[in-house]
Design a protein around this motif. Structure first.
Motif, PDB file in Angstrom:
ATOM      1  N   THR A  54      -1.844   5.698  14.317  1.00 43.22           N
ATOM      2  CA  THR A  54      -1.356   5.485  12.936  1.00 43.22           C
ATOM      3  C   THR A  54      -2.600   4.801  12.243  1.00 43.22           C
ATOM      4  OG1 THR A  54      -0.237   3.453  13.318  1.00 43.22           O
ATOM      5  CG2 THR A  54       0.887   5.471  13.540  1.00 43.22           C
ATOM      6  N   ILE A  55      -2.831   5.278  10.993  1.00 43.46           N
ATOM      7  CA  ILE A  55      -3.873   4.638   9.967  1.00 43.46           C
ATOM      8  C   ILE A  55      -3.123   4.530   8.738  1.00 43.46           C
ATOM      9  CG2 ILE A  55      -6.116   5.165   9.025  1.00 43.46           C
ATOM     10  CD1 ILE A  55      -6.382   7.586  10.637  1.00 43.46           C
ATOM     11  N   TYR A  56      -3.481   3.386   8.078  1.00 46.99           N
ATOM     12  CA  TYR A  56      -2.891   3.012   6.662  1.00 46.99           C
ATOM     13  C   TYR A  56      -3.989   2.368   5.784  1.00 46.99           C
ATOM     14  CZ  TYR A  56       1.220   2.367   9.546  1.00 46.99           C
ATOM     15  OH  TYR A  56       2.284   2.593  10.439  1.00 46.99           O
ATOM     16  N   SER A  57      -3.809   2.839   4.563  1.00 38.73           N
ATOM     17  CA  SER A  57      -4.517   2.571   3.421  1.00 38.73           C
ATOM     18  C   SER A  57      -4.524   0.851   3.262  1.00 38.73           C
ATOM     19  CB  SER A  57      -4.119   3.186   2.242  1.00 38.73           C
ATOM     20  OG  SER A  57      -2.935   2.726   1.627  1.00 38.73           O
ATOM     21  N   ASP A  58      -5.298   0.170   2.680  1.00 37.12           N
ATOM     22  CA  ASP A  58      -5.472  -1.332   2.576  1.00 37.12           C
ATOM     23  C   ASP A  58      -4.212  -1.679   1.873  1.00 37.12           C
ATOM     24  OD1 ASP A  58      -9.117  -1.708   2.796  1.00 37.12           O
ATOM     25  OD2 ASP A  58      -7.467  -1.532   4.315  1.00 37.12           O
ATOM     26  N   SER A  59      -3.735  -0.881   0.748  1.00 40.96           N
ATOM     27  CA  SER A  59      -3.158  -1.070  -0.184  1.00 40.96           C
ATOM     28  C   SER A  59      -1.433  -1.359   0.509  1.00 40.96           C
ATOM     29  CB  SER A  59      -2.927  -0.353  -1.364  1.00 40.96           C
ATOM     30  OG  SER A  59      -2.688   1.044  -0.953  1.00 40.96           O
ATOM     31  N   VAL A  60      -1.127  -0.780   1.390  1.00 37.82           N
ATOM     32  CA  VAL A  60       0.147  -0.469   2.047  1.00 37.82           C
ATOM     33  C   VAL A  60       0.177  -1.278   3.303  1.00 37.82           C
ATOM     34  CG1 VAL A  60       0.655   1.464   0.709  1.00 37.82           C
ATOM     35  CG2 VAL A  60      -0.070   1.744   3.087  1.00 37.82           C
ATOM     36  N   LYS A  61      -0.980  -1.449   3.985  1.00 36.86           N
ATOM     37  CA  LYS A  61      -0.999  -2.099   5.190  1.00 36.86           C
ATOM     38  C   LYS A  61      -0.280  -3.346   5.507  1.00 36.86           C
ATOM     39  CE  LYS A  61      -5.073  -1.289   7.123  1.00 36.86           C
ATOM     40  NZ  LYS A  61      -6.405  -1.711   7.338  1.00 36.86           N
TER      41      LYS A  61
END
Length: 125
Positions: free
Chosen positions: A57-64
């Protein structure tokens, strides 16, 4: 014919939670990469989270730390659990998929061949 169908959007107050679902049809095996994007009025479409065939899984910094992406292969469904929602999370949320390769360039919308119709998320302060 490949189809992606999102559901689960709605209106919620800041601090609340929502779970988005994306059911996919048309292939007999799992996608190489699936992702959630969002687009607010007047803004570019941005990648939120991605899930590849290995389970990475990978997340953008804004939603991590606030959002969790997951996939249920038995149900051919991708999920996005959203918690601690903020007004700036308000947008149309789209599901995207590609059946070849992994999530190498997942932040680029053109990397994905298949898209859903979108589901609206509105967070009020």
């Amino acid at each position: 014919q490949v189809q992606l169908v999102e559901s689960g959007g709605g209106s919620v107050q800041a601090g609340g939670s929502l779970r988005l679902s994306c059911a996919y049809f048309g292939y007999s095996y799992r996608p190489g990469c699936m992702a959630w994007f969002r687009q607010a009025p007047g803004k570019e479409r941005e990648g939120v989270a991605a899930f590849d065939w290995t389970g990475t899984t990978i997340y953008s910094d804004s939603v991590k730390g606030r959002f969790t992406i997951s996939q249920d292969n038995a149900k051919n469904t991708l999920y996005l659990q959203m918690s601690s929602l903020k007004p700036e999370d308000s947008a149309m949320y789209y599901c995207a998929a590609k059946w070849t390769g992994s999530c190498g360039a997942w932040l680029t919308p053109s990397y994905f061949r298949y898209w859903g119709q979108g589901t609206q998320v509105t967070v009020s302060s």
